[in-house]
Design a protein around this motif. Structure first.
Motif, mmCIF file in Angstrom:
data_model
loop_
_atom_site.group_PDB
_atom_site.id
_atom_site.type_symbol
_atom_site.label_atom_id
_atom_site.label_comp_id
_atom_site.label_asym_id
_atom_site.label_seq_id
_atom_site.Cartn_x
_atom_site.Cartn_y
_atom_site.Cartn_z
ATOM 1 N N VAL A 85 47.434 54.641 -11.422
ATOM 2 C CA VAL A 85 46.613 54.150 -10.312
ATOM 3 C C VAL A 85 47.498 53.311 -9.397
ATOM 4 O O VAL A 85 48.140 52.357 -9.846
ATOM 5 C CB VAL A 85 45.443 53.284 -10.825
ATOM 6 N N THR B 107 47.149 50.782 -6.872
ATOM 7 C CA THR B 107 46.124 49.916 -6.264
ATOM 8 C C THR B 107 46.460 49.604 -4.801
ATOM 9 O O THR B 107 45.575 49.284 -4.019
ATOM 10 C CB THR B 107 45.991 48.591 -7.026
ATOM 11 N N CYS C 228 44.534 52.074 -2.679
ATOM 12 C CA CYS C 228 43.066 52.163 -2.777
ATOM 13 C C CYS C 228 42.401 51.346 -1.672
ATOM 14 O O CYS C 228 42.744 50.192 -1.442
ATOM 15 C CB CYS C 228 42.602 51.673 -4.142
ATOM 16 N N CYS D 111 35.877 58.603 -5.390
ATOM 17 C CA CYS D 111 36.222 58.976 -6.768
ATOM 18 C C CYS D 111 35.014 58.804 -7.682
ATOM 19 O O CYS D 111 34.738 59.657 -8.539
ATOM 20 C CB CYS D 111 37.396 58.144 -7.267
ATOM 21 N N THR E 98 33.727 55.901 -14.137
ATOM 22 C CA THR E 98 34.823 55.240 -13.430
ATOM 23 C C THR E 98 34.202 54.377 -12.349
ATOM 24 O O THR E 98 33.075 54.631 -11.912
ATOM 25 C CB THR E 98 35.816 56.265 -12.837
ATOM 26 N N TRP E 99 34.921 53.320 -11.981
ATOM 27 C CA TRP E 99 34.385 52.455 -10.937
ATOM 28 C C TRP E 99 35.542 51.762 -10.214
ATOM 29 O O TRP E 99 36.696 51.848 -10.654
ATOM 30 C CB TRP E 99 33.395 51.439 -11.507
ATOM 31 N N VAL E 100 35.218 51.126 -9.092
ATOM 32 C CA VAL E 100 36.241 50.420 -8.326
ATOM 33 C C VAL E 100 35.811 48.960 -8.183
ATOM 34 O O VAL E 100 34.656 48.686 -7.867
ATOM 35 C CB VAL E 100 36.441 51.053 -6.935
ATOM 36 N N THR F 216 31.583 44.792 -8.078
ATOM 37 C CA THR F 216 31.642 46.245 -8.054
ATOM 38 C C THR F 216 30.208 46.771 -7.927
ATOM 39 O O THR F 216 29.613 47.217 -8.896
ATOM 40 C CB THR F 216 32.383 46.816 -9.290
ATOM 41 N N PRO G 98 40.716 50.453 -9.050
ATOM 42 C CA PRO G 98 39.915 51.472 -9.739
ATOM 43 C C PRO G 98 40.064 51.331 -11.256
ATOM 44 O O PRO G 98 41.148 50.996 -11.747
ATOM 45 C CB PRO G 98 40.530 52.795 -9.256
ATOM 46 N N CYS H 49 38.210 62.823 -9.969
ATOM 47 C CA CYS H 49 38.497 61.633 -9.163
ATOM 48 C C CYS H 49 39.843 61.759 -8.443
ATOM 49 O O CYS H 49 39.989 61.329 -7.299
ATOM 50 C CB CYS H 49 38.448 60.380 -10.030
ATOM 51 N N CYS I 142 40.183 61.603 -4.277
ATOM 52 C CA CYS I 142 40.816 60.466 -3.610
ATOM 53 C C CYS I 142 41.615 60.924 -2.386
ATOM 54 O O CYS I 142 42.576 61.674 -2.515
ATOM 55 C CB CYS I 142 41.725 59.717 -4.574
ATOM 56 N N ARG J 81 45.056 57.832 -7.085
ATOM 57 C CA ARG J 81 44.869 58.219 -8.484
ATOM 58 C C ARG J 81 45.706 59.459 -8.777
ATOM 59 O O ARG J 81 45.696 60.413 -8.012
ATOM 60 C CB ARG J 81 43.399 58.543 -8.752
#
Lengths: 415, 261
Positions: B49, B51, B54, B60, B79-81, B96, B131, B208, B212, B217
């Protein structure tokens, strides 16, 4: 709705998938196994260490322990998302998991308690069968009764002096073996929590020991309480029946709870209570002193959010008050009742503060979760994991005890 | 009449006789039961990842929910950000909202229970997005604690869940320090990111990674020295999450900051 969402309130920064997944049934689980272990240890004090004053209590607590034992897996079953697959634990136990040992430990322990019960009541079974056999015109229920008791004798009808001696020896051995197994059963319940490295509050090697100590405390307290209740109810029933028939009252039958038995048992309760409190405080002091990464959030939970639950309800009302009630000389039955009730409440709060408290902060260490116990259920899930489910589990052992008392009479049968 | 001695003898013989055909059966480990031509040896799936790339758009998360059939409006996600905002007074605010499924729609930081923190632009010292997904740990605590072996590690390093065998005890959810696990709202068993195992074993990217738009990712094979992701992990400065738990996570981060939880 996602499982856990119904009773979880999130605050500040919490990961999206975090909820209170282990709810009140997981509070009930260690509470119930604790009572099992405690009740068994109490009965073993007489059988193994020959503490004569506990004779009355011993048989009672053994039967009660068995009733509790059958209820112990119920909260686990009720909290499973796939209750019908609970049997998988026995079919493919995955031994790196603490829960996988449950099947083996639980069955071993159940076998020990069941066989000890059999040896204790063997003579009674035989006498019952023989007296029923001798009877000329048996009713339907007496025939069933005879069938059940014939089965329970397992074909052994030897009541010679030698055989009875052998029974006693077997009971002693089983009670002796049972103590470590009972401790293991419960210690391992502590291990289930203590070994979760992701949970900052649970992870401590002291957890199993703390669980065992508080288990014995709660088991003794429940046995004392039930003993008093049963004796007093019997006294009341006998006296009212006598009054109805206006016969002279036989003193022997009128006996209520004996304060002697209660005060001796209370001494053991105190001993284990002191152990339990010391260990819990040691854990708390150690956490504060070492103050690792998680301490900031733990401190805010222990001294802030859960202060009332931990220090007022658990340590104050549940430990300190009963400690003083039992320490003041001249123990009375009434005081013992209040004391044991508070002790039981204190141990329940300890389980609550461990299980729910351990989930009241986020894995981020920067957020919190509140558990709102569902009181009025609006579906099966909120019943199972709410007040209704918890009360059902709490009531079951008493119901089972009532049934079992018909097969293993705790009172009124003396060798 | 049969004597006790004979009875025991026959019982033993019978049991021994039965044991012979039973020995022919093999208890297959779920990891062994691979179908198709995919060969997991020589593969160790890892994730990278970046970052710094992002922007928190949440595409994603959306793609993952659709691909893996996690009910769209359920408040759980594979999955989360996360968004981190550091203000000049030294405070860290993070949130989030809905796992950033719809991105971050407001500049206010969510505090839970309908409350928000309003941060003025000039107060901000730094802000960034991170993420999150399953770390497919080399030493997965979730696999360790599963009482029935329903969650297991494949030879190529991905941790999977057997939906037909999971009893739903939640022990694995408790054991994960990253909070990636949850109960599936439909199947009522443990659920988590599996690097889109059904896709990567067929030579595709995860949902994901494909979704993106900024290349934040990436998925790769650590055992392949020519794999671009493996090269970055080996030669550049990367970090992992919560190393102190000893789980040996296999999701690597570029531009990780100390504020990240």
């Amino acid at each position: 709705m996602v499982h856990g969402e119904a009773w979880t309130l999130k605050e500040l920064f919490v990961y999206p998938n975090e909820y209170i997944y282990w709810s009140v049934q997981i509070v009930m689980y260690p509470f119930m196994t604790g009572l099992v272990a405690g009740a068994f240890v109490l009965s073993s004090l007489y059988h193994v260490f020959g503490i004569k004053q506990l004779k009355d209590m011993a048989r009672f607590s053994l039967v009660f322990s068995f009733a509790l034992l059958l209820v112990a897996p119920v909260p686990l079953q009720l909290h499973l998302q796939q209750p019908l697959r609970g049997i998988n634990v026995f079919m493919t136990p995955h031994f790196t998991s603490a829960i996988a040992a449950f099947g083996i430990v639980f069955s071993t322990y159940a076998a020990i308690v069941a066989s000890e019960l059999w040896f204790v009541y063997r003579r009674y079974f035989i006498e019952t069968v023989l007296s029923l056999r001798g009877k000329a015109d048996k009713g339907f229920f007496e025939k069933i009764r005879q069938g059940i008791f014939s089965l329970l004798t397992l074909g052994s009808y030897d009541v010679s002096e030698k055989a009875l001696k052998a029974d006693e020896k077997a009971v002693k051995i089983l009670a002796g073996v049972g103590i470590p197994v009972a401790c293991f059963l419960h210690g391992y319940a502590g291990f289930i929590f203590g070994s979760v490295k992701a949970n900052a509050l649970w992870m401590t090697p002291l957890m199993p020991v703390i669980f065992i100590m508080s288990a014995i405390v709660s088991g003794i307290a429940l046995c004392m309480l039930t003993y008093i209740a049963v004796m007093e109810i019997r006294k009341f029933l006998v006296s009212s029946r006598r009054q109805a028939l206006s016969r002279p009252q036989a003193r022997e039958e009128l006996k209520g709870a004996e304060i002697q038995v209660i005060s001796i048992t209370a001494k053991y309760l105190l001993l284990f209570l002191v152990f339990a409190i010391s260990l819990e405080l040691l854990d708390l002091v150690f956490r504060g002193y070492t103050a690792v990464k998680s301490w900031d959030v733990l401190r805010s939970v222990i001294y802030g959010r859960d202060f009332f639950d931990i220090f007022i309800l658990q340590y104050g009302v549940g430990n300190l008050v009963p400690l003083m009630l039992f320490l003041v000389p001249g123990l009375t039955i009434k005081r013992a009742v209040v004391g044991t009730l508070l002790v039981l409440f204190g141990v329940f709060m300890m389980r609550w503060n461990v299980v729910i408290g351990g989930q009241s902060f986020s894995l981020t260490f920067a957020g919190y979760m509140h558990y709102h116990l569902p009181i009025v259920p609006h579906n099966l899930e909120t019943f199972k994991e709410g007040l209704g489910g918890a009360l059902t589990v709490a009531a079951m052992p008493f119901f089972l005890f009532w049934i079992m008392n018909k097969i293993f009479p705790v009172f009124g049968y003396n060798k | 009449m049969i004597t006790r001695r004979d009875f025991l003898k026959y019982t033993l013989k019978g049991a021994a006789g039965l044991a012979v055909p039973v020995a022919a059966l093999e208890i297959a480990a779920p990891g062994k039961l691979f179908a198709g031509k995919y060969d997991p040896s020589g593969v160790r799936w890892v994730f990278l990842v970046d970052t710094l790339k992002c922007v928190g758009c949440g595409l994603c998360v959306k793609a993952c929910k659709l691909e893996n059939e996690i009910p769209y409006d359920a408040n759980v996600t594979r999955t989360w950000v996360e968004r981190y905002v550091l203000t000049k007074d030294g405070r860290v605010s993070a949130d989030t909202p809905k796992g950033a499924r719809d991105g971050f729609l407001t500049e206010k930081v969510e505090l839970g229970q309908g409350k928000y923190r309003d941060i003025k632009k000039e107060e901000i010292e730094k802000a960034f997005f991170v993420p999150k997904l399953c770390n497919q740990c080399q030493n997965p605590p979730c696999v360790q604690v599963c009482p029935v072996g329903a969650t297991y590690q494949t030879p190529d390093g991905v941790v999977l869940i057997d939906r037909k065998w999971c009893i739903g005890c939640g022990y694995c959810i408790m054991a994960c320090p990253y909070g990636v696990r949850f109960f599936h709202p439909v199947y009522h068993v443990a659920e988590k990111c599996n690097f889109c195992y059904h896709r990567i074993t067929k030579g595709m990217n995860t949902a994901c990674v494909d979704a993106c738009p900024f290349g934040a990712r990436k998925i790769g094979n650590m055992k392949d020295p020519n794999d671009p992701v493996a090269k970055i992990i080996a030669s550049e400065r990367v970090g992992v999450l919560k190393e102190e738990y000893g789980t040996k996570p296999q999701v690597y981060y570029i531009g990780l900051s100390k504020e990240v939880r």
